[in-house]
Design a protein around this motif. Structure first.
Motif, short mmCIF file in Angstrom:
data_model
loop_
_atom_site.label_atom_id
_atom_site.label_comp_id
_atom_site.label_asym_id
_atom_site.label_seq_id
_atom_site.Cartn_x
_atom_site.Cartn_y
_atom_site.Cartn_z
N GLY A 235 0.81 -1.22 0.00
CA GLY A 235 0.00 0.00 0.00
C GLY A 235 0.83 1.25 0.00
N GLY A 236 1.30 1.66 -1.20
CA GLY A 236 2.11 2.87 -1.29
C GLY A 236 1.28 4.08 -1.65
N ALA A 237 1.95 5.20 -1.79
CA ALA A 237 1.29 6.46 -2.14
C ALA A 237 0.94 6.48 -3.62
CB ALA A 237 2.20 7.62 -1.80
N ASP A 238 -0.09 7.24 -3.95
CA ASP A 238 -0.46 7.47 -5.35
C ASP A 238 -0.68 6.16 -6.10
OD1 ASP A 238 -1.07 9.22 -7.41
OD2 ASP A 238 1.01 9.29 -8.15
N ASN A 239 -1.33 5.21 -5.40
CA ASN A 239 -1.73 3.91 -5.97
C ASN A 239 -0.55 3.00 -6.32
OD1 ASN A 239 -4.56 4.46 -5.90
ND2 ASN A 239 -4.29 5.78 -7.70
N THR A 240 0.59 3.20 -5.69
CA THR A 240 1.72 2.28 -5.89
C THR A 240 1.58 1.09 -4.94
OG1 THR A 240 3.09 3.52 -4.33
CG2 THR A 240 3.27 4.12 -6.66
N LYS A 241 2.39 0.07 -5.17
CA LYS A 241 2.22 -1.19 -4.44
C LYS A 241 2.79 -1.17 -3.02
CE LYS A 241 2.29 -4.13 -8.58
NZ LYS A 241 3.01 -5.24 -9.27
N HIS A 242 3.95 -0.49 -2.83
CA HIS A 242 4.64 -0.63 -1.56
C HIS A 242 5.11 0.72 -1.00
CE1 HIS A 242 5.54 -4.68 -3.51
NE2 HIS A 242 4.77 -4.97 -2.47
N ALA A 243 5.39 0.70 0.28
CA ALA A 243 5.95 1.86 0.97
C ALA A 243 6.91 1.35 2.05
CB ALA A 243 4.85 2.71 1.60
N LEU A 244 7.64 2.27 2.65
CA LEU A 244 8.56 1.91 3.73
C LEU A 244 7.95 2.32 5.06
CD1 LEU A 244 11.38 0.85 4.60
CD2 LEU A 244 12.17 3.23 4.51
N LEU A 245 7.77 1.36 5.95
CA LEU A 245 7.27 1.62 7.29
C LEU A 245 8.45 1.91 8.21
CD1 LEU A 245 4.99 1.62 9.46
CD2 LEU A 245 5.48 -0.83 9.77
N ILE A 246 8.40 3.04 8.89
CA ILE A 246 9.44 3.43 9.86
C ILE A 246 8.77 3.50 11.22
CG2 ILE A 246 11.17 5.15 10.48
CD1 ILE A 246 11.02 6.15 7.56
N LYS A 247 9.24 2.69 12.15
CA LYS A 247 8.56 2.54 13.44
C LYS A 247 9.60 2.49 14.55
CE LYS A 247 5.25 -0.55 15.75
NZ LYS A 247 4.44 -1.80 15.58
N GLY A 248 9.34 3.21 15.64
CA GLY A 248 10.30 3.19 16.73
C GLY A 248 9.86 4.02 17.90
N SER A 249 10.85 4.40 18.73
CA SER A 249 10.55 5.18 19.92
C SER A 249 11.73 6.10 20.22
CB SER A 249 10.30 4.26 21.12
OG SER A 249 9.98 5.01 22.27
N ILE A 250 11.41 7.36 20.48
CA ILE A 250 12.42 8.33 20.91
C ILE A 250 12.43 8.30 22.44
CG2 ILE A 250 13.19 10.72 20.83
CD1 ILE A 250 13.15 9.35 18.11
N ASN A 251 13.55 7.88 23.01
CA ASN A 251 13.61 7.63 24.45
C ASN A 251 14.65 8.49 25.14
OD1 ASN A 251 11.73 5.51 24.10
ND2 ASN A 251 13.36 4.06 23.62
N PRO A 252 14.42 8.80 26.42
CA PRO A 252 15.46 9.48 27.19
C PRO A 252 16.67 8.56 27.37
CG PRO A 252 13.64 8.78 28.61
CD PRO A 252 13.22 8.49 27.19
N PRO A 253 17.83 9.04 27.79
CA PRO A 253 18.02 10.31 28.49
C PRO A 253 18.54 11.46 27.63
CG PRO A 253 19.94 8.95 28.81
CD PRO A 253 19.00 8.15 27.96
N LEU A 254 18.96 11.20 26.38
CA LEU A 254 19.60 12.26 25.61
C LEU A 254 18.61 13.33 25.18
CD1 LEU A 254 21.96 10.18 23.26
CD2 LEU A 254 22.48 11.18 25.49
N PRO A 255 18.93 14.60 25.38
CA PRO A 255 18.02 15.66 24.95
C PRO A 255 17.93 15.78 23.43
CG PRO A 255 20.07 16.60 25.76
CD PRO A 255 20.11 15.13 26.08
N TRP A 256 18.95 15.29 22.72
CA TRP A 256 18.96 15.35 21.25
C TRP A 256 18.70 13.97 20.64
CZ3 TRP A 256 23.17 16.04 24.45
CH2 TRP A 256 24.12 15.02 24.44
N ALA A 257 17.93 13.15 21.32
CA ALA A 257 17.69 11.77 20.91
C ALA A 257 17.10 11.69 19.51
CB ALA A 257 16.77 11.09 21.91
#
Length: 594
Positions: A471-493
């Motif tokens: 399920g990509g954009a503009d009726n294309t077949k695929h897309a890239l899923l980016i999934k994660g978590s921004i976690n402490p302790p770094l302020p510039w994580a």
């Protein structure tokens, strides 16, 4: 796969050209053995080592090389480099540097290189993480490193470096004043404690100084050698006498000092022997210069005079470049360093020794640095006689690394192909990075491709994963899923998907013909970031924020929005989570430069 993608795959694949026979017979060579010249001599290589040296040897069934009129020298050793990616070791080898002595690199890169066996690149040794104070020189390059607050930290610090695989210790004892900068500096007691701790573990202690008084203190503390020659003032007789008595060595790095507000390395690019093996990126790297900062007193004239005085006083001089600082290039710049050492009073033969036998002795590399029976067959065959004209080292005819002939023709072909690809990248018009239609692997049409980037390299705890999904954009077949978590302790994580447009990680790509970055995005409705890195802006990214909502939306950012970026030297592009801590999830598609 389109033609450009095929070209890139061919370009960055490791060359598998045929290797030399198990036995190689080099006949009628002028041999510089690391100290002296032996005329009209044969050298027999068997199973990666030098088996025999002598007149009219019987090579049996061997690969015969007629070296009449040529000079065979030991593989060159660059005693001061920084290795940021594996590709630079192949580049070094292409110019006759068969061993590089690294003075600060990421432990992860060192581990990767040691786990790989690749006869088509230079060998290396490393200090891994350097010793510096909190806020000291070496702490500003984007890597989270251990620092020392006092003498009590020395033993633990050295043990941690040995666990990383350090072959010797590199100690920063410099406040930056000579270069017009300001850094915190280790106390004399802490510097001395690191030297003692290194010696207790039978490791050399190499110290970075830029002023004479710091050099004096380091010698008195027992330092084995110096990563630079000091250049704040002419060396005095007392310092020279002390250095000689303690048998310390200096690695002048005149090549990099030449660039402090003075000449850059561009003359090397026009050399008929060196230039053809350089890409446009290589030439651009040679053009970069250090900014001349107020208050700086570092200059190559004083450095050259100090080499002259130290050498005349019997102090050991080793050849090193401090590549890849501005105006330098792996392999290439050592040839300029040799030329500058001759200018500083060494004979051509002494300069060659400074890049072969002398570093092998100083760094206890017993298997190399000389042409002698039983030594590792790291060899360079050059046209002419570099013991009379040091610039003859540039006219390389053949290179062997542990007895295997380096494929210079293959390297030249790679550079030629790279030039064609770079021309396409720099040209105006749209350029697709990825449309993710060739799943399940995440592919790109140029560059090194996609990978995960998180703040783990700075000891953060953010996480990320990527996956090709339907399920990509503009009726294309695929897309890239980016999934994660921004976690402490770094302020510039940060955490996200990283695209590297250059030939290796962190290498720049010239995209100056492009004016913007565009992509489609869809996601959780939380702010996300696109982070842009370039060589000219260093390790700190410029970034813009976008919000991937529940429906696909096309986003376009002008390159100049990223702190005025021109596209000339882009090194990384990261699609990351937002500034706020917490989970994130979104998809991207049809990433393009336009």
């Amino acid at each position: 796969m389109n033609n450009l993608c095929v070209a890139v795959v061919l370009l960055f694949a490791t060359s598998r050209a045929s290797l030399a026979a198990d036995v190689t017979h080099i006949r009628h060579a002028r041999v510089f053995d690391g100290a002296a010249v032996i005329d009209d001599t044969d050298v027999l290589i068997r199973d990666g080592v030098i088996a025999q040296i002598g007149k009219d040897l019987d090579g049996g069934d061997s690969d015969v090389i007629d070296a009449t009129g040529k000079t065979l020298v030991p593989g060159l050793i660059d005693c001061h480099v920084h290795i940021f990616a594996p590709a630079v070791l192949r580049q070094a080898a292409a110019f006759g540097v068969t061993t590089e002595l690294d003075m600060f690199m990421a432990a992860t890169v060192a581990k990767q290189l040691r786990e790989e066996e690749n006869p088509a690149r230079a060998d290396f040794r490393t200090a891994v993480t350097l010793a510096t104070a909190p806020g000291g020189h070496g702490s500003q390059f984007g890597l989270a490193i251990d620092t020392l607050r006092g003498p009590g930290d020395a033993e633990t610090f050295v043990e941690a470096r040995i666990a990383e695989g350090a072959d010797y210790l590199k100690i920063i004892y410099d406040d930056g004043k000579a270069a017009g900068m300001k850094f915190s500096k280790l106390s004399p007691e802490t510097m001395a404690a690191v030297v003692i701790a290194a010696h207790a573990k039978e490791k050399l202690a190499v110290v970075h100084v830029m002023d004479q008084e710091s050099a004096r203190q380091a010698i008195e503390a027992g330092a084995d050698g110096f990563a630079h020659v000091f250049c704040d003032q002419p060396a005095d007789d007392a310092l020279i006498k002390l250095a000689k008595q303690r048998n310390v060595f200096f690695i002048p790095t005149l090549t990099v000092m030449e660039n402090f507000g003075g000449d850059d390395g561009t003359a090397l690019a026009t050399d008929p022997h060196l230039g053809p093996l350089m890409s446009g990126e290589d030439v651009a790297a040679l053009k970069v210069r250090f900014p001349r900062r107020s208050g700086a007193n570092a200059n190559v004239k004083t450095a050259i005079e100090n080499v002259r005085r130290l050498h005349a006083g019997g102090v050991r001089i080793l050849a090193g470049t401090d590549v890849p600082n501005p105006g330098t290039l792996h392999g290439v710049s050592l040839h300029r360093e040799l030329e500058l050492l001759v200018e500083a009073g060494l004979t051509p033969t002494e300069a060659l020794t400074a890049a072969t036998a002398a570093p092998a002795d100083a760094f206890k590399l017993a298997d190399r640095g000389r042409i002698a029976a039983g030594k590792r067959a790291d060899l360079v065959l050059v046209d002419g006689d570099p013991t009379r004209d040091i610039k003859a080292t540039r006219a390389i005819s053949a290179i062997w690394i542990a007895g295997k002939k380096f494929d210079r023709d293959g390297y030249r072909a790679m550079i030629d192909q790279r030039k064609k690809i770079l021309a396409a990248l720099a040209a105006p018009g749209p350029l697709l990075v990825s449309d993710f239609e060739d799943g399940p692997d995440v592919k790109s049409t140029f560059g090194t491709g996609w990978s995960i980037s998180t703040d783990e390299i700075q000891r953060g705890k953010s996480t990320c994963s990527t996956k090709i999904i339907d399920g990509g954009a503009d009726n294309t077949k695929h897309a890239l899923l980016i999934k994660g978590s921004i976690n402490p302790p770094l302020p510039w994580a940060w955490a996200g998907a990283m695209f590297s447009p250059g030939p290796s990680l962190m290498a720049p790509a010239d995209l100056s013909g492009k004016k913007s970055i565009s992509f489609w995005a869809k996601g959780d409705g939380k702010p996300a970031r696109i982070m842009l890195f370039s060589r000219s802006t260093g390790f700190t990214p410029a970034f813009e924020t976008f919000t991937p909502g529940e429906k696909w939306e096309r986003h376009t950012f002008a390159l100049e929005q990223f702190r005025g970026n021109t596209g000339k030297d882009i090194t990384m592009l990261i699609f990351a989570g937002g500034v706020e801590h917490g989970p994130f999830e979104y998809r991207i598609d049809q990433v393009m430069f336009e």
